[in-house]
Write an enzyme that holds these catalytic residues in place. Structure first.
Site, PDB file in Angstrom:
ATOM      1  CB  SER A 139      -0.755  -0.312   1.434  1.00 31.17           C
ATOM      2  OG  SER A 139      -1.584   1.026   1.292  1.00 31.17           O
ATOM      3  CE1 TYR A 152      -4.255  -2.435   5.078  1.00 30.37           C
ATOM      4  CE2 TYR A 152      -3.532  -0.017   4.392  1.00 30.37           C
ATOM      5  CZ  TYR A 152      -4.480  -1.392   4.457  1.00 30.37           C
ATOM      6  OH  TYR A 152      -4.432  -1.577   2.436  1.00 30.37           O
TER       7      TYR A 152
HETATM    8  N1  LIG Z   1      -8.592   0.091  -1.878  1.00 32.77           N
HETATM    9  C1  LIG Z   1      -7.603   0.097  -1.056  1.00 32.77           C
HETATM   10  O1  LIG Z   1      -7.915   2.170  -1.129  1.00 32.77           O
HETATM   11  C2  LIG Z   1      -6.420  -0.573  -1.380  1.00 32.77           C
HETATM   12  C3  LIG Z   1      -4.997   0.803  -0.866  1.00 32.77           C
HETATM   13  C4  LIG Z   1      -3.903   0.368  -0.933  1.00 32.77           C
HETATM   14  C5  LIG Z   1      -3.887  -1.053  -0.836  1.00 32.77           C
HETATM   15  N2  LIG Z   1      -4.578  -2.151  -0.612  1.00 32.77           N
HETATM   16  C6  LIG Z   1      -4.789  -3.456  -0.592  1.00 32.77           C
HETATM   17  O2  LIG Z   1      -5.166  -4.097  -1.893  1.00 32.77           O
HETATM   18  C7  LIG Z   1      -6.150  -5.526  -2.080  1.00 32.77           C
HETATM   19  C8  LIG Z   1      -7.116  -5.443  -1.796  1.00 32.77           C
HETATM   20  O3  LIG Z   1      -8.311  -5.086  -1.868  1.00 32.77           O
HETATM   21  P1  LIG Z   1      -8.961  -4.574  -1.895  1.00 32.77           P
HETATM   22  O4  LIG Z   1      -9.336  -2.843  -2.487  1.00 32.77           O
HETATM   23  O5  LIG Z   1      -9.605  -5.291  -3.543  1.00 32.77           O
HETATM   24  O6  LIG Z   1     -10.618  -4.828  -0.310  1.00 32.77           O
HETATM   25  P2  LIG Z   1     -11.867  -5.465  -0.870  1.00 32.77           P
HETATM   26  O7  LIG Z   1     -12.309  -5.648  -2.789  1.00 32.77           O
HETATM   27  O8  LIG Z   1     -12.055  -6.080   0.372  1.00 32.77           O
HETATM   28  O9  LIG Z   1     -10.750  -7.086  -1.464  1.00 32.77           O
HETATM   29  C9  LIG Z   1      -9.808  -7.899  -0.595  1.00 32.77           C
HETATM   30  C10 LIG Z   1     -10.093  -9.214  -0.700  1.00 32.77           C
HETATM   31  O10 LIG Z   1      -9.521 -10.214   0.304  1.00 32.77           O
HETATM   32  C11 LIG Z   1     -10.308 -11.254   0.706  1.00 32.77           C
HETATM   33  N3  LIG Z   1     -10.380 -11.622   2.130  1.00 32.77           N
HETATM   34  C12 LIG Z   1      -9.649 -10.859   3.296  1.00 32.77           C
HETATM   35  N4  LIG Z   1      -8.756 -11.813   3.302  1.00 32.77           N
HETATM   36  C13 LIG Z   1      -8.992 -13.206   3.180  1.00 32.77           C
HETATM   37  C14 LIG Z   1      -8.009 -14.343   3.483  1.00 32.77           C
HETATM   38  N5  LIG Z   1      -7.919 -14.191   5.630  1.00 32.77           N
HETATM   39  N6  LIG Z   1      -8.011 -15.604   3.303  1.00 32.77           N
HETATM   40  C15 LIG Z   1      -8.454 -14.786   1.871  1.00 32.77           C
HETATM   41  N7  LIG Z   1      -8.753 -14.070   0.799  1.00 32.77           N
HETATM   42  C16 LIG Z   1      -9.218 -12.597   2.208  1.00 32.77           C
HETATM   43  C17 LIG Z   1     -11.725 -10.493   0.920  1.00 32.77           C
HETATM   44  O11 LIG Z   1     -12.610 -11.673  -0.180  1.00 32.77           O
HETATM   45  P3  LIG Z   1     -13.065 -12.816   1.626  1.00 32.77           P
HETATM   46  O12 LIG Z   1     -13.729 -11.686   2.216  1.00 32.77           O
HETATM   47  O13 LIG Z   1     -13.969 -13.142   0.579  1.00 32.77           O
HETATM   48  O14 LIG Z   1     -11.891 -13.975   2.141  1.00 32.77           O
HETATM   49  C18 LIG Z   1     -11.634  -9.797   0.135  1.00 32.77           C
HETATM   50  O15 LIG Z   1     -11.950 -10.356  -1.862  1.00 32.77           O
HETATM   51  C19 LIG Z   1      -5.856  -5.650   0.090  1.00 32.77           C
HETATM   52  O16 LIG Z   1      -3.903  -6.019   0.610  1.00 32.77           O
HETATM   53  C20 LIG Z   1      -5.806  -4.184  -0.121  1.00 32.77           C
HETATM   54  O17 LIG Z   1      -4.746  -4.113   1.772  1.00 32.77           O
HETATM   55  C21 LIG Z   1      -6.186  -1.343  -0.635  1.00 32.77           C
END
Ligand SMILES: NC(=O)c1ccc[n+]([C@@H]2O[C@H](COP(=O)([O-])OP(=O)(O)OC[C@H]3O[C@@H](n4cnc5c(N)ncnc54)[C@H](OP(=O)(O)O)[C@@H]3O)[C@@H](O)[C@H]2O)c1
Length: 258
Positions: A139, A152
């Site tokens: 991130s 986080y």
């Molecule tokens: N969106 C942002 O602003 C942002 C910014 C910087 C970094 N990121 C990073 O990008 C990545 C993806 O996040 P996103 O923004 O796409 O959010 P998201 O839509 O909430 O996606 C996260 C996914 O991870 C899965 N997940 C959570 N815990 C898990 C586990 N223990 N085992 C397997 N799957 C798991 C969730 O599905 P289930 O709950 O069904 O398991 C969900 O599909 C994350 O690492 C996040 O920290 C996001």
């Protein structure tokens, strides 16, 4: 990296960034496997992206990681790309919360331990295959913390450090190590956060973010920091106190709300 002809596993691929990556990689003629904890979400993805393979698996459960590795090594021995995308983000008032000790550190279990366990399990398979790579999704907050999400941000800083070491340790192999540090991106992850805390933050669409990732990935750019993530990295190096003060503004709102 080639954008087609790969066999790719994306953790947490049932929504957000992982889902968009899966969609794009399928369009580009790759074999794509996505994991997640929620069977219903996975079934929905399967219905939408017909050619995707879905497997229920929790990255923070070592037994799940082992079973996933065994299934993938048997059914998809050509796996050459592992994308460690699964992650969760909480706002936690460190002075006043009702979380159990386990819940207080669950971001460490999923974001950090999950990534390390997945890479440890899959590395032997990646090393066997040509054009191999692993991607660690950290991130922009790896470079400077958003204090309302203290745990986080600590996990993402840990992943950044781990990625630097992993890349050096794998220099004598053919496995490339990428870090994708997304900026604020419009996904479910941000849904639980106070919109008022986003002042000065330009939230990227998930399509734009994943397009930037694919460009970096195809050009072997090993640290991919789209949009404001690159600004956070720059500010953390040259104006660390200023940028920390900016990101600390939501703390007052959090204290007032509790
Ligand atoms: N969106 C942002 O602003 C942002 C910014 C910087 C970094 N990121 C990073 O990008 C990545 C993806 O996040 P996103 O923004 O796409 O959010 P998201 O839509 O909430 O996606 C996260 C996914 O991870 C899965 N997940 C959570 N815990 C898990 C586990 N223990 N085992 C397997 N799957 C798991 C969730 O599905 P289930 O709950 O069904 O398991 C969900 O599909 C994350 O690492 C996040 O920290 C996001």
């Amino acid at each position: 990296m080639n954008l087609s002809g790969n066999t790719i596993l994306i953790t947490g691929g049932a929504s957000g960034i992982g889902y968009e990556m899966a969609k794009e990689f399928i369009k580009n003629k790759n074999t794509v496997i996505v994991t997640g904890r929620n069977e219903q979400k996975l079934q929905k993805v399967k219905a939408e992206l017909k050619d995707v393979v879905t497997i229920k698996s929790d990255v923070s459960n070592p037994d799940d990681v082992k079973a996933l590795y065994e299934q993938v090594a048997k059914d998809f021995p050509a796996l050459n790309v592992l994308i460690n995308n699964a992650g969760v983000m909480l706002e936690v008032n460190l002075q006043k919360h009702k979380l159990s000790p386990t819940d207080l550190t669950k971001e460490i279990d999923i974001n950090v331990k999950g990534t390390i366990w997945m890479i440890d399990a899959f590395l032997p398979l990646l090393k066997k295959n040509k054009n191999a790579a692993t991607v660690i999704v950290s991130s922009g907050l790896a470079f400077v913390p958003l204090p309302i999400s203290a745990v986080y941000c600590a996990t993402k800083a840990a992943l950044h450090s781990y990625t630097l070491s992993l890349r050096e340790q794998l220099r004598n192999t053919d496995v490339k190590v990428f870090e994708l540090a997304p900026p604020a991106t419009e996904t479910e992850l941000l849904a639980g956060f106070n919109p008022g805390d986003r002042k000065g933050v330009s939230v990227m669409s998930v399509q734009t973010m994943v397009a930037a990732f694919l460009t970096g990935f195809s050009n072997d750019k090993f640290e991919i920091c789209p949009g404001q993530s690159s600004q956070l990295r720059f500010m953390s190096r040259f104006f660390p106190s200023f940028i920390l003060k900016q990101l600390s503004k939501p703390v007052a709102r959090m204290h007032a709300a509790n």
